[in-house]
Design a protein around this motif. Structure first.
Motif, PDB file in Angstrom:
ATOM      1  N   ILE A 260      -2.989  -9.500 -16.752  1.00 26.86           N
ATOM      2  CA  ILE A 260      -3.091 -10.014 -15.625  1.00 26.86           C
ATOM      3  C   ILE A 260      -1.430 -10.462 -15.025  1.00 26.86           C
ATOM      4  O   ILE A 260      -0.284 -10.149 -14.115  1.00 26.86           O
ATOM      5  N   GLU A 261      -0.284 -10.401 -16.396  1.00 22.53           N
ATOM      6  CA  GLU A 261       1.013 -10.057 -15.763  1.00 22.53           C
ATOM      7  C   GLU A 261       1.290  -9.074 -15.067  1.00 22.53           C
ATOM      8  O   GLU A 261       2.593  -8.530 -14.509  1.00 22.53           O
ATOM      9  N   LYS A 262       0.743  -7.666 -16.308  1.00 21.97           N
ATOM     10  CA  LYS A 262       0.938  -5.728 -15.313  1.00 21.97           C
ATOM     11  C   LYS A 262       0.992  -6.660 -13.766  1.00 21.97           C
ATOM     12  O   LYS A 262       1.849  -5.595 -12.965  1.00 21.97           O
ATOM     13  N   ALA A 263      -0.397  -6.965 -13.272  1.00 25.80           N
ATOM     14  CA  ALA A 263      -0.961  -6.944 -12.422  1.00 25.80           C
ATOM     15  C   ALA A 263       0.145  -7.727 -11.338  1.00 25.80           C
ATOM     16  O   ALA A 263       0.203  -7.510  -9.963  1.00 25.80           O
TER      17      ALA A 263
ATOM     18  N   TYR B 122       6.289  -2.158  -6.061  1.00 26.74           N
ATOM     19  CA  TYR B 122       5.937  -1.865  -4.431  1.00 26.74           C
ATOM     20  C   TYR B 122       6.469  -2.416  -3.911  1.00 26.74           C
ATOM     21  O   TYR B 122       7.072  -0.552  -2.668  1.00 26.74           O
ATOM     22  N   ALA B 123       7.330  -3.408  -3.547  1.00 23.66           N
ATOM     23  CA  ALA B 123       8.635  -3.624  -2.176  1.00 23.66           C
ATOM     24  C   ALA B 123       9.935  -2.889  -3.177  1.00 23.66           C
ATOM     25  O   ALA B 123      10.524  -2.044  -2.039  1.00 23.66           O
ATOM     26  N   MET B 124       9.639  -2.535  -3.877  1.00 27.72           N
ATOM     27  CA  MET B 124      11.170  -2.167  -4.186  1.00 27.72           C
ATOM     28  C   MET B 124      10.946  -0.585  -3.908  1.00 27.72           C
ATOM     29  O   MET B 124      12.303  -0.129  -3.330  1.00 27.72           O
ATOM     30  N   SER B 125      10.239   0.201  -4.197  1.00 33.66           N
ATOM     31  CA  SER B 125      10.164   1.263  -4.228  1.00 33.66           C
ATOM     32  C   SER B 125      10.019   1.210  -2.478  1.00 33.66           C
ATOM     33  O   SER B 125      10.531   3.065  -1.843  1.00 33.66           O
ATOM     34  N   GLN B 126       9.373   0.967  -1.715  1.00 38.84           N
ATOM     35  CA  GLN B 126       9.780   0.724  -0.030  1.00 38.84           C
ATOM     36  C   GLN B 126      11.673   0.954   0.523  1.00 38.84           C
ATOM     37  O   GLN B 126      11.491   1.185   1.144  1.00 38.84           O
ATOM     38  N   GLU B 127      12.091  -0.208  -0.420  1.00 37.05           N
ATOM     39  CA  GLU B 127      13.527   0.232  -1.056  1.00 37.05           C
ATOM     40  C   GLU B 127      13.854   1.441  -1.108  1.00 37.05           C
ATOM     41  O   GLU B 127      15.588   1.317  -1.703  1.00 37.05           O
ATOM     42  N   GLY B 128      13.291   2.333  -1.765  1.00 35.12           N
ATOM     43  CA  GLY B 128      14.195   3.454  -2.530  1.00 35.12           C
ATOM     44  C   GLY B 128      14.108   3.117  -4.267  1.00 35.12           C
ATOM     45  O   GLY B 128      15.822   3.959  -4.170  1.00 35.12           O
ATOM     46  N   VAL B 129      13.915   2.428  -4.175  1.00 30.69           N
ATOM     47  CA  VAL B 129      14.355   2.400  -5.922  1.00 30.69           C
ATOM     48  C   VAL B 129      12.713   2.338  -6.757  1.00 30.69           C
ATOM     49  O   VAL B 129      12.394   2.315  -5.925  1.00 30.69           O
TER      50      VAL B 129
ATOM     51  N   ALA C 140       7.715 -11.134  -2.932  1.00 28.16           N
ATOM     52  CA  ALA C 140       6.079 -10.439  -3.451  1.00 28.16           C
ATOM     53  C   ALA C 140       5.605 -10.444  -4.543  1.00 28.16           C
ATOM     54  O   ALA C 140       4.321 -10.331  -4.563  1.00 28.16           O
ATOM     55  N   PHE C 141       5.859 -11.447  -5.229  1.00 32.34           N
ATOM     56  CA  PHE C 141       4.761 -12.151  -6.119  1.00 32.34           C
ATOM     57  C   PHE C 141       4.428 -12.966  -5.891  1.00 32.34           C
ATOM     58  O   PHE C 141       3.795 -13.708  -4.299  1.00 32.34           O
ATOM     59  N   PRO C 142       2.706 -12.551  -6.309  1.00 29.97           N
ATOM     60  CA  PRO C 142       1.705 -13.708  -5.743  1.00 29.97           C
ATOM     61  C   PRO C 142       1.976 -14.996  -6.173  1.00 29.97           C
ATOM     62  O   PRO C 142       3.318 -15.180  -6.423  1.00 29.97           O
ATOM     63  N   GLU C 143       2.046 -16.193  -5.062  1.00 28.16           N
ATOM     64  CA  GLU C 143       1.821 -17.331  -5.476  1.00 28.16           C
ATOM     65  C   GLU C 143       2.666 -17.913  -7.062  1.00 28.16           C
ATOM     66  O   GLU C 143       3.524 -18.934  -6.670  1.00 28.16           O
TER      67      GLU C 143
END
Length: 453
Positions: free
Chosen positions: A196-199, A206-213, A327-330
């Protein structure tokens, strides 16, 4: 661990003998269980066999005190490996490694200390200042002890010093807990929480990958110890008094959530290139908490009523700012905002012998931040048959937040005055994203016997 248990047990016995033990009472229970995890590929072959013995020894120290020592010993093994690892093993080490010995309780009672209306209890003991049925919002002294899903309400004893003072019509209970006793859960339950924590981290990555990380390396989880020097030892105090048909209490509790929670994460660049390769390090620790609240329990007509209302104060600054990431679930956007939890319950015996019990709970014990809170309905019903030798019981838990649920039907038959046979099923389910649905692989059926002595 086994060596520590034996050492503590010997010390308690020596102390008891030196202060003048009178007659000691010995009792206990032998239990044998077979658990079938129905979602396994080979349920019967992978079924878990358990054999356990619990022994309680109690003695008096004259009119001024008493003592108690309780040990739990169990052998747990999958049927598929039971013969190879134990019966056909080349030596005894395999069998011994499968045996666990737990010190359940070990304490010394001192009565009317200094000829005052004060009793003391020193050692490992169960401490519960709440009034909920099997659950409380004052859970810092009630760590969970569960190897399987049907045991999630089981708790561990904690080490400390308890004082009970009885001034006039009041009772004041105080408990000092020098060190935390953490939750103790089985590998299968831990695996579910880790998934659950990994999910929860995936949207952030994913958001980091969109910023070139680009995360190319996951560092080992960094777990920080409780901050005793800064936040002190655990402490609980409750004052209560009976008014009419109700007992009202005021509670203050300080301590640490007994299960570590993710407190932050950090990124370290590994090279100067695009996309930037990063090492991700996640940190978790034991959240310091303070609680202030009230309890009430009593009767209204033929019904029992109880309730708790608690104001929770997490330590400010425990969670890193990066945890409040959009980007985290609430429910995983942890922060140190104060919040309120509570519960209310009622039970009733009908004339035909049916017992019903219902509770509405806002905030389960594992929900220790404002973003995690959910509302739950917990219910229980049972009836006895065959001159009270057979009990049929059903329990259910439903989460209004994520629409998850679990049902647990159970039957217990009193074979003799000392022997019981029992069987029960635990079935979690609900919406795909609910916590209980993600525990679906832990669905189980259990049969067993217990013999008391």
């Amino acid at each position: 661990m086994r060596r520590n248990v034996i050492l503590v047990s010997v010390l308690v016995l020596i102390l008891s003998i030196t202060v003048g033990v009178q007659a000691a009472d010995v009792s206990g229970e032998f239990t044998s269980e077979l658990r079938v995890l129905t979602k396994e590929d080979k349920p019967l072959k992978d079924a878990m066999a358990s054999v356990g013995v619990s022994v309680d020894v109690e003695g008096d120290l004259g009119p001024d005190g008493s003592w108690r020592l309780a040990l739990d010993t169990s052998l747990d093994k999958a049927l598929s490996s039971f013969r190879d690892d134990i019966w056909d093993a080349d030596d005894t080490d395999a069998a011994e490694d499968s045996i666990t010995i737990d010190l359940d309780e070990a304490y010394l009672n001192l009565y009317s200390v200094g000829d005052e209306a004060v009793d003391l209890r020193l050692g490992k003991q169960y401490v519960d200042v709440g009034v909920g049925d099997g659950i409380t919002t004052f859970h810092l002294t009630k760590p969970v002890a569960a190897n399987f899903i049907d045991e999630l309400q089981n708790t561990r004893a904690v080490v400390g010093i308890r004082a009970d003072w009885y001034p006039d019509d009041y009772q004041v209970t105080a408990f000092l807990q020098p060190r935390i006793t953490p939750n103790k859960t089985g590998k299968r339950i831990e695996a579910v929480y880790q998934e659950i924590e990994k999910a929860a981290l995936m949207p952030v990555l994913y958001a980091m990958s969109q910023e070139g990380v680009q995360i190319v390396e996951m560092a080992p989880l960094k777990e920080e110890a409780p901050t005793y020097e800064d936040d002190g030892m655990g402490f609980t105090i409750k004052g209560s008094r009976t008014f009419g048909d109700f007992d009202l209490g005021l509670v203050y509790q300080r301590g640490y959530a007994p299960s570590p929670i993710m407190s932050g994460f950090s990124l370290k660049p590994l090279a100067e290139e695009v996309p930037v390769p990063m090492r991700l390090t996640t940190t978790q620790g034991y959240l310091p908490l303070q609680k202030v609240g009230v309890t009430a329990e009593g009767v209204l007509g033929d019904a029992g009523l109880w309730g708790e209302l608690t104001y929770n104060i997490p330590k400010d600054g425990f969670f890193g700012k990066e945890m409040d990431n959009q980007a985290f679930p609430e429910e995983y956007r942890f922060n140190s905002d104060n919040y309120v939890t509570g519960l209310i319950g009622m039970d009733y015996f009908f004339e035909n012998g049916v017992y019903v019990n219902g509770q509405v709970i806002y905030g389960f014990p594992q929900e220790v931040t404002k973003s995690m809170l959910n509302t739950y309905l917990a219910g229980e019903v049972y009836q006895d048959f065959l001159n009270n030798r057979l009990r049929l019981e059903g329990k259910v838990v439903y989460c209004f937040g994520d629409q998850g649920w679990m049902i647990m039907p159970e039957a217990v038959y009193q074979v003799t005055s000392t022997m019981k046979a029992f069987g029960k099923v635990a079935i979690p389910g609900g919406d795909d994203e609910s916590l209980f649905r993600q525990m679906e692989d832990l669905t189980q059926a259990l049969v067993g016997i217990s013999i008391s002595f």
